[in-house]
Every structure is written in structure tokens, then in C-alpha cells.
Design an enzyme around this catalytic site. Structure first.
Site, mmCIF file in Angstrom:
data_model
loop_
_atom_site.group_PDB
_atom_site.id
_atom_site.type_symbol
_atom_site.label_atom_id
_atom_site.label_comp_id
_atom_site.label_asym_id
_atom_site.label_seq_id
_atom_site.Cartn_x
_atom_site.Cartn_y
_atom_site.Cartn_z
ATOM 1 N N GLU A 29 4.189 51.683 29.257
ATOM 2 C CA GLU A 29 4.858 50.430 28.768
ATOM 3 C C GLU A 29 6.307 50.537 29.260
ATOM 4 O O GLU A 29 7.148 51.417 29.361
ATOM 5 C CB GLU A 29 4.952 50.730 26.986
ATOM 6 C CG GLU A 29 3.510 50.844 26.583
ATOM 7 C CD GLU A 29 3.438 51.296 25.263
ATOM 8 O OE1 GLU A 29 4.637 51.365 24.532
ATOM 9 O OE2 GLU A 29 2.472 51.561 24.733
ATOM 10 N N GLU A 60 -1.714 52.886 23.689
ATOM 11 C CA GLU A 60 -1.636 54.308 24.234
ATOM 12 C C GLU A 60 -2.936 54.732 24.552
ATOM 13 O O GLU A 60 -3.340 55.424 25.338
ATOM 14 C CB GLU A 60 -0.918 55.273 23.344
ATOM 15 C CG GLU A 60 0.490 54.976 23.514
ATOM 16 C CD GLU A 60 1.015 53.585 22.558
ATOM 17 O OE1 GLU A 60 2.116 53.347 22.798
ATOM 18 O OE2 GLU A 60 0.188 53.366 21.903
ATOM 19 N N GLN A 82 6.101 55.995 25.969
ATOM 20 C CA GLN A 82 7.492 55.812 25.823
ATOM 21 C C GLN A 82 8.101 56.827 24.904
ATOM 22 O O GLN A 82 9.189 57.396 25.223
ATOM 23 C CB GLN A 82 7.794 54.411 25.180
ATOM 24 C CG GLN A 82 7.829 53.405 26.089
ATOM 25 C CD GLN A 82 8.310 52.111 25.442
ATOM 26 O OE1 GLN A 82 8.493 52.028 24.193
ATOM 27 N NE2 GLN A 82 8.530 51.125 26.239
ATOM 28 N N PHE A 83 7.341 57.124 23.563
ATOM 29 C CA PHE A 83 7.893 58.505 22.945
ATOM 30 C C PHE A 83 6.517 59.490 22.713
ATOM 31 O O PHE A 83 5.391 58.875 22.570
ATOM 32 C CB PHE A 83 8.226 57.923 21.486
ATOM 33 C CG PHE A 83 9.313 56.974 21.796
ATOM 34 C CD1 PHE A 83 10.958 57.572 21.837
ATOM 35 C CD2 PHE A 83 9.510 55.759 22.002
ATOM 36 C CE1 PHE A 83 11.892 56.913 21.565
ATOM 37 C CE2 PHE A 83 10.499 54.950 21.915
ATOM 38 C CZ PHE A 83 11.914 55.242 21.982
ATOM 39 N N ALA A 84 6.863 60.782 22.704
ATOM 40 C CA ALA A 84 5.945 61.755 22.534
ATOM 41 C C ALA A 84 5.145 61.460 21.121
ATOM 42 O O ALA A 84 3.903 61.871 20.939
ATOM 43 C CB ALA A 84 6.571 63.048 22.764
ATOM 44 N N ASP A 85 5.714 60.906 20.394
ATOM 45 C CA ASP A 85 5.136 60.744 18.927
ATOM 46 C C ASP A 85 3.913 59.876 19.042
ATOM 47 O O ASP A 85 2.895 59.876 18.171
ATOM 48 C CB ASP A 85 6.109 59.844 17.664
ATOM 49 C CG ASP A 85 7.491 60.465 17.862
ATOM 50 O OD1 ASP A 85 7.941 60.897 16.896
ATOM 51 O OD2 ASP A 85 8.202 60.436 19.053
ATOM 52 N N PHE A 86 3.771 59.055 20.054
ATOM 53 C CA PHE A 86 2.807 58.033 20.299
ATOM 54 C C PHE A 86 1.385 58.742 20.755
ATOM 55 O O PHE A 86 0.439 58.252 20.900
ATOM 56 C CB PHE A 86 2.849 56.852 21.220
ATOM 57 C CG PHE A 86 4.169 55.922 20.824
ATOM 58 C CD1 PHE A 86 4.699 55.976 19.536
ATOM 59 C CD2 PHE A 86 4.808 55.249 21.754
ATOM 60 C CE1 PHE A 86 5.824 55.562 19.060
ATOM 61 C CE2 PHE A 86 5.740 54.617 21.300
ATOM 62 C CZ PHE A 86 6.286 54.504 19.907
ATOM 63 N N HIS A 129 9.683 58.317 16.139
ATOM 64 C CA HIS A 129 10.195 58.426 17.561
ATOM 65 C C HIS A 129 11.159 59.460 17.777
ATOM 66 O O HIS A 129 11.924 59.588 18.883
ATOM 67 C CB HIS A 129 11.026 56.796 17.811
ATOM 68 C CG HIS A 129 9.986 55.626 17.727
ATOM 69 N ND1 HIS A 129 9.972 55.216 16.299
ATOM 70 C CD2 HIS A 129 9.647 54.736 18.582
ATOM 71 C CE1 HIS A 129 9.077 54.112 16.499
ATOM 72 N NE2 HIS A 129 8.788 53.955 17.836
#
Length: 325
Positions: A29, A60, A82-86, A129
Site C-alpha cells: 500500500e 493484506e 504499512q504497519f506490522a499490526d496488519f 498501529h
């Protein structure tokens, strides 16, 4: 030696590997013209064009699933979340597909996927995030887990990851992106499964990852003024894990503190502590200490989030407690 930022080191590694190997592709993204949400892919679109650097929809599971398909058909994909949380959105594709498909097919196929994931607390990004979810994947055989803490490590480890024929989860702490460090020009790699002794010491061992490596080093410098010698070890990769280096250090000092930004319960420190208790218990002069984050969602407030991650003072206090035991 020149000094560049962690972000520049990541970008250099991507650029050099894409120049070297036409099978490498970068996608995710906003990684194209925008250059990545955190700037890691800046300039790649202009240099390599839309067939090798391209944006994806906000999905994702599709990003990771597509990477697996590309990998088993001859490409070397470097997707970015974009963020490891995803990882939660793509959990099945990561946990059950990336790490297992090679073994489900007799070991005949290669899965050279490098999944880049910015992680950690930075600037009030909130509970969805700001997380560091690497511990979830220690329990996933077949996946490599890399966590650089310096620009030097970031470049060498990312190049190693891209060339590796196995899937690599590559966690990049967001606070480190602007940190500068010495990085040689030209090609080099850092082998996986080799921890780095960031500072040698004799009284206490501190094992730390990502941003907490620097917190530990700051604490060690303060403790040096008191005549206390702290050895700081960065595992660099959690899978494969270099047990020999940190067990050797623990046997030397007899005291160990494990520090990470993940929640303490079930964090990577729990596994490291278990290994130490199994293999070096009678070398210890004091109980194993773990410093992690509290078991609560990370605050949205930039002020409150600072109370979440372990601090230099907490490490100093833990060192004093172990020495007094």
C-alpha cells in the site's frame, strides 16, 4: 565511515538488490509513487518502473497471498505491510501458508518472500498501529524472523533476507528510521542466526531487541559510571536463534535481563528465559528478569504511550536488584 539513517539503509538494500536481481519486485500500500508510508521505498518507482514497484489495494491477505504465488513461480517478492499490526488481517497466509508450503510439497519449492513490517510505538499511532507482534510467529515453524536495531544491521540483514530462499518476516521499528549509524558503501550481508554483542561486560547480561537495544546501551553507559559492567546482546534474528551467544554470556555473568517492547506475557523474553532455565540454570546467581510492556492496549496519547515501553531507569533498577540478590 559514512553515516546514514536506518531508512536510507533499508532503501539502499532494496535498490541494490533490485539492480542485481531482475526477479525482485516491491509492492504494497502506497509503496509506489508515494514512496511508502514511512519512506522506505522512496525513489524505487521512478528507478524500476510500475512492473516492479507497484501499489496494491488495502487487502493484506491478498498482498501476502500474492507474494507466495509469485515466490513459488520464480520471483523474489518484497511486499510491505504499512504497519506490522496488519499481520492479523493476513495471519492465515503468513502462519499457515508462507512457512508451511515448502514442507507441504516435499521441500521441492522455494518461498523467497521478504515481508517488511514497520513495528513499535511511534507518535501516538494508537493500539492498532503501534504493536510489535513478532512473538506470535516464534510458534510458526518455517518462518524466519529478523529484527535489526541499527542502520548497519538493517542493510546487511535486509539483503540477506531478500537473497534467502525461505520466507522472512522483517520487522523495522518505526522510531529507528531516523537514527543514523555507520554503514559501509557497497555489498555486504549479515548471516541469520548470529547474534551481536553490542557491548561487552562481565556483571550482568542484557538481551534486547529493536529499539530496546539502544535503551539497554544507554543504561549500560550510565551503570559504567558506577563501576557496573553490562553486556548487551542483540539476537538480531529470533528464528533462527543464536542460543550459543547469549547462553555463553549468561554463563559468564550469571545474571540476565531480557528486554523487549512487546507485552511481557508470552513475549519473546518468555522463550529466551525458558531456554536459559533449561540450559544454564545452575550458572545463574540470581533469577532471570524480564522487562516487557504491560498487558494493556497501547494508548493513543503520545504522552501516555511513553509509559508503555521499558525505560532506561527500569533496566538500571533491575541490574541493581540482580547484583544485590
Amino acid at each position: 565511515m559514512r553515516k546514514i539513517t536506518f531508512r536510507q539503509a533499508i532503501n539502499e538494500a532494496l535498490t541494490e538488490e533490485m539492480e542485481k536481481d531482475p526477479s525482485t519486485v516491491v509492492f504494497g500500500e502506497d509503496v509506489g509513487k508515494f514512496g511508502g508510508a514511512l519512506g522506505g521505498t522512496k525513489g524505487l518507482y521512478e528507478k524500476f518502473g510500475p512492473l516492479r514497484v507497484f501499489d496494491t489495494p488495502i487487502t493484506e491477505s491478498t498482498i501476502v497471498g500474492s507474494a507466495l504465488g509469485m515466490a513459488i513461480t520464480g520471483l523474489r517478492p518484497i511486499p510491505e505491510l504499512q504497519f506490522a499490526d496488519f499481520v492479523g488481517v493476513a495471519f492465515d497466509e503468513i502462519f499457515n501458508k508462507l512457512g508451511k508450503w515448502k514442507w507441504m510439497h516435499g521441500g521441492d519449492m522455494k518461498v523467497p518472500v521478504t515481508l517488511r513490517m514497520p513495528s513499535g510505538i511511534a507518535g501516538g499511532a494508537g493500539p492498532e498501529h503501534s504493536q510489535s507482534p513478532q512473538a506470535m510467529f516464534i510458534h510458526a515453524p518455517g518462518l524466519y524472523i529478523a529484527i535489526p536495531s541499527t542502520p548497519y544491521d538493517a542493510k546487511g540483514m535486509l539483503k540477506e533476507a531478500i537473497r534467502n530462499d525461505n520466507p522472512v518476516l522483517f520487522f523495522e521499528h518505526k522510531v529507528l528510521y531516523d537514527m543514523k549509524g555507520e554503514v559501509p558503501e557497497g555489498d555486504y550481508t549479515i548471516p541469520f542466526g548470529k547474534a551481536d554483542i553490542k557491548q561487552e561486560g562481565s556483571d550482568v547480561t542484557v538481551i534486547a531487541t529493536a529499539l530496546q537495544v539502544h535503551t539497554a546501551l544507554n543504561a549500560a553507559r550510565t551503570l559504567t559510571k558506577e563501576g557496573i559492567s553490562v553486556e548487551v546482546i542483540d539476537p538480531r534474528t529470533l528464528a533462527p536463534l543464536d542460543k550459543d551467544t547469549f547462553l555463553g554470556s549468561v554463563r559468564k555473568t550469571g545474571r540476565v535481563i531480557i528486554v523487549h517492547e512487546e507485552p511481557k506475557t508470552g513475549g519473546t523474553g518468555a522463550e529466551l528465559a525458558a531456554i536459559i532455565s533449561e540450559e544454564a540454570l545452575f550458572d545463574l546467581h540470581a533469577p532471570i528478569r524480564r522487562l516487557g510492556s504491560p498487558d494493556v492496549p497501547i494508548a493513543q496519547s503520545m504522552h501516555l504511550e511513553q509509559f508503555y515501553r521499558p525505560t532506561e531507569q527500569q533496566i538500571i533498577e533491575a541490574v541493581h536488584e540482580l547484583l544485590e540478590y
